[in-house]
Design an enzyme around this catalytic site. Structure first.
Site, PDB file in Angstrom:
ATOM      1  N   GLU A   1      95.002  70.266  96.794  1.00 50.84           N
ATOM      2  CA  GLU A   1      94.514  69.587  95.598  1.00 50.84           C
ATOM      3  C   GLU A   1      93.808  68.291  96.000  1.00 50.84           C
ATOM      4  O   GLU A   1      94.471  67.263  96.233  1.00 50.84           O
ATOM      5  CB  GLU A   1      95.676  69.233  94.670  1.00 50.84           C
ATOM      6  CG  GLU A   1      96.435  70.422  94.155  1.00 50.84           C
ATOM      7  CD  GLU A   1      97.129  70.104  92.833  1.00 50.84           C
ATOM      8  OE1 GLU A   1      96.877  70.815  91.859  1.00 50.84           O
ATOM      9  OE2 GLU A   1      97.897  69.131  92.779  1.00 50.84           O
TER      10      GLU A   1
ATOM     11  N   ASN B   1     101.040  73.211  85.814  1.00 49.81           N
ATOM     12  CA  ASN B   1     101.771  71.960  86.015  1.00 49.81           C
ATOM     13  C   ASN B   1     101.602  71.143  84.740  1.00 49.81           C
ATOM     14  O   ASN B   1     100.535  70.582  84.493  1.00 49.81           O
ATOM     15  CB  ASN B   1     101.192  71.219  87.235  1.00 49.81           C
ATOM     16  CG  ASN B   1     101.800  69.835  87.410  1.00 49.81           C
ATOM     17  OD1 ASN B   1     102.788  69.488  86.756  1.00 49.81           O
ATOM     18  ND2 ASN B   1     101.210  69.044  88.294  1.00 49.81           N
TER      19      ASN B   1
ATOM     20  N   GLU C   1     100.260  62.744  92.599  1.00 47.41           N
ATOM     21  CA  GLU C   1     100.644  61.686  91.654  1.00 47.41           C
ATOM     22  C   GLU C   1     101.987  61.070  92.059  1.00 47.41           C
ATOM     23  O   GLU C   1     102.238  59.902  91.799  1.00 47.41           O
ATOM     24  CB  GLU C   1     100.683  62.252  90.228  1.00 47.41           C
ATOM     25  CG  GLU C   1      99.267  62.470  89.700  1.00 47.41           C
ATOM     26  CD  GLU C   1      99.124  63.543  88.635  1.00 47.41           C
ATOM     27  OE1 GLU C   1     100.135  63.990  88.062  1.00 47.41           O
ATOM     28  OE2 GLU C   1      97.972  63.946  88.382  1.00 47.41           O
TER      29      GLU C   1
ATOM     30  N   HIS D   1     103.415  66.384  94.961  1.00 49.05           N
ATOM     31  CA  HIS D   1     102.172  66.243  94.180  1.00 49.05           C
ATOM     32  C   HIS D   1     101.568  64.867  94.450  1.00 49.05           C
ATOM     33  O   HIS D   1     102.287  63.884  94.600  1.00 49.05           O
ATOM     34  CB  HIS D   1     102.475  66.419  92.683  1.00 49.05           C
ATOM     35  CG  HIS D   1     101.208  66.548  91.883  1.00 49.05           C
ATOM     36  ND1 HIS D   1     100.458  65.449  91.531  1.00 49.05           N
ATOM     37  CD2 HIS D   1     100.559  67.627  91.406  1.00 49.05           C
ATOM     38  CE1 HIS D   1      99.382  65.878  90.869  1.00 49.05           C
ATOM     39  NE2 HIS D   1      99.431  67.191  90.773  1.00 49.05           N
TER      40      HIS D   1
ATOM     41  N   SER E   1      91.145  70.463  88.489  1.00 49.61           N
ATOM     42  CA  SER E   1      90.115  70.814  87.502  1.00 49.61           C
ATOM     43  C   SER E   1      89.781  72.311  87.459  1.00 49.61           C
ATOM     44  O   SER E   1      88.640  72.692  87.220  1.00 49.61           O
ATOM     45  CB  SER E   1      88.845  69.989  87.726  1.00 49.61           C
ATOM     46  OG  SER E   1      89.115  68.620  87.475  1.00 49.61           O
TER      47      SER E   1
ATOM     48  N   GLY F   1      92.131  66.289  87.329  1.00 51.17           N
ATOM     49  CA  GLY F   1      91.915  65.721  85.995  1.00 51.17           C
ATOM     50  C   GLY F   1      90.542  65.089  85.794  1.00 51.17           C
ATOM     51  O   GLY F   1      90.315  64.393  84.803  1.00 51.17           O
TER      52      GLY F   1
ATOM     53  N   LYS G   1     103.013  68.413  83.952  1.00 48.92           N
ATOM     54  CA  LYS G   1     103.146  66.957  84.149  1.00 48.92           C
ATOM     55  C   LYS G   1     104.028  66.373  83.040  1.00 48.92           C
ATOM     56  O   LYS G   1     104.983  67.021  82.622  1.00 48.92           O
ATOM     57  CB  LYS G   1     101.760  66.310  84.216  1.00 48.92           C
ATOM     58  CG  LYS G   1     100.848  67.032  85.226  1.00 48.92           C
ATOM     59  CD  LYS G   1      99.605  66.292  85.570  1.00 48.92           C
ATOM     60  CE  LYS G   1      98.796  67.109  86.573  1.00 48.92           C
ATOM     61  NZ  LYS G   1      97.610  66.420  87.063  1.00 48.92           N
TER      62      LYS G   1
HETATM   63  P1  PGA Z   1      94.177  69.376  86.676  1.00 51.08           P
HETATM   64  O1  PGA Z   1      95.510  69.015  87.484  1.00 51.08           O
HETATM   65  O2  PGA Z   1      94.086  70.876  86.634  1.00 51.08           O
HETATM   66  O3  PGA Z   1      94.391  68.762  85.307  1.00 51.08           O
HETATM   67  O4  PGA Z   1      93.036  68.767  87.409  1.00 51.08           O
HETATM   68  C1  PGA Z   1      95.922  69.767  88.600  1.00 51.08           C
HETATM   69  C2  PGA Z   1      97.191  69.206  89.177  1.00 51.08           C
HETATM   70  O5  PGA Z   1      97.360  67.980  89.209  1.00 51.08           O
HETATM   71  O6  PGA Z   1      98.067  69.973  89.624  1.00 51.08           O
END
Ligand code: PGA
Length: 254
Positions: free
Chosen positions: A164, A10, A95, A93, A209, A170, A12
């Site tokens: 997630e 992803n 976010e 997601h 992560s 992150g 982003k």
């Molecule tokens: P990350 O993000 O691997 O940077 O923690 C995962 C995601 O948001 O899909």
């Protein structure tokens, strides 16, 4: 039937024309891992160029509108993603659930719109740290699934669920393997009660992560059918070891 693991990146809001070379590097290195499905969900403006540049790598979007067309300024339909060369899209997601206030019902409509026109969908769910600390992680995720799973997974497109935990995205923090196992088992049970036997073949990805250093351990957890990878998917050097760990892991019989 052994279910192949799926490793989806992803990106982003990262990536411009100059990053097409990195996508090509990921695609080139991916070819050696024949037993893993690999996808990169890139910013919408890169989908067409990426899918032309690397036709053998599945390119995806990161969101989709639930309507087929209409007065929805700035939005992109599932047919448009498909037309641009996408094979899949992320929906729900955290976010977007957070910043765009996306509800479970909206996420469900997006997943159904994608599957209806032949795009695979990775549907994301996950609890906040506060909810985990209250002991409400599993109930929160089950409630999200209840509201956002499509009524039935379409036959010609594929549904995956990505667990997630919001507090792991992150941050470098990840749940214990026992916590991941507990959640994935609960999600599997929910999929089986919703879809019957078809629920066995819905892949459940872990995300948050995931890195080269923890991927192999995560893939030992039962019912972890792959990963949704953010930061570590931006560079081939970080992403490929995760794919290699999936390739070395035991496939799940479904
Ligand atoms: P990350 O993000 O691997 O940077 O923690 C995962 C995601 O948001 O899909």
């Amino acid at each position: 039937m052994a279910l192949r693991k799926l490793i989806a990146g992803n990106w982003k809001m990262h990536g411009q024309s100059s990053d097409l070379e990195e996508i090509a590097a990921i695609a080139a290195a991916s070819r050696q891992f024949e037993n893993v499905d690999i996808a990169l969900c890139v910013p919408a403006i890169l989908i067409e160029r990426a899918s032309r540049a690397v036709p053998d790598l599945a390119i995806g979007g990161q969101d989709v509108h639930h309507a087929e067309k209409g007065a929805h300024t700035g939005c992109i339909s599932a047919d448009m993603l498909l037309d641009a060369g996408a094979a899949l899209t992320i929906v729900g997601h955290s976010e977007r659930r957070d910043a765009q206030r996306e509800s479970d019902a909206e996420v469900k409509a997006k997943a159904e719109a994608a599957l209806r026109c032949g795009l695979s969908a990775i549907l994301c769910v996950g609890e906040s740290l506060a909810l985990r600390e209250q002991g409400a992680a599993v109930s929160t995720v089950l409630a999200q699934l209840d509201g956002s799973l499509p009524d039935r997974p379409a036959s010609d497109a594929e549904l995956a669920v990505a667990y997630e935990p919001v507090w792991a995205i992150g941050t470098g923090k990840i749940p214990t393997t026992a916590e991941i196992g507990e959640m994935h088992a609960a999600i599997r049970e929910c999929l089986l009660s919703r879809y019957g036997d078809q629920g066995q073949s819905v892949r459940i990805l872990y995300g948050g992560s995931v890195k080269a250093s923890n991927a192999a351990e995560i893939f030992t957890v039962p019912d972890v059918d792959g990963a949704l990878v953010g930061g570590a998917s931006l560079r081939a050097a970080d992403f490929l070891p995760i794919v290699a760990a999936a390739a070395a892991a035991q496939p799940r019989a479904a």
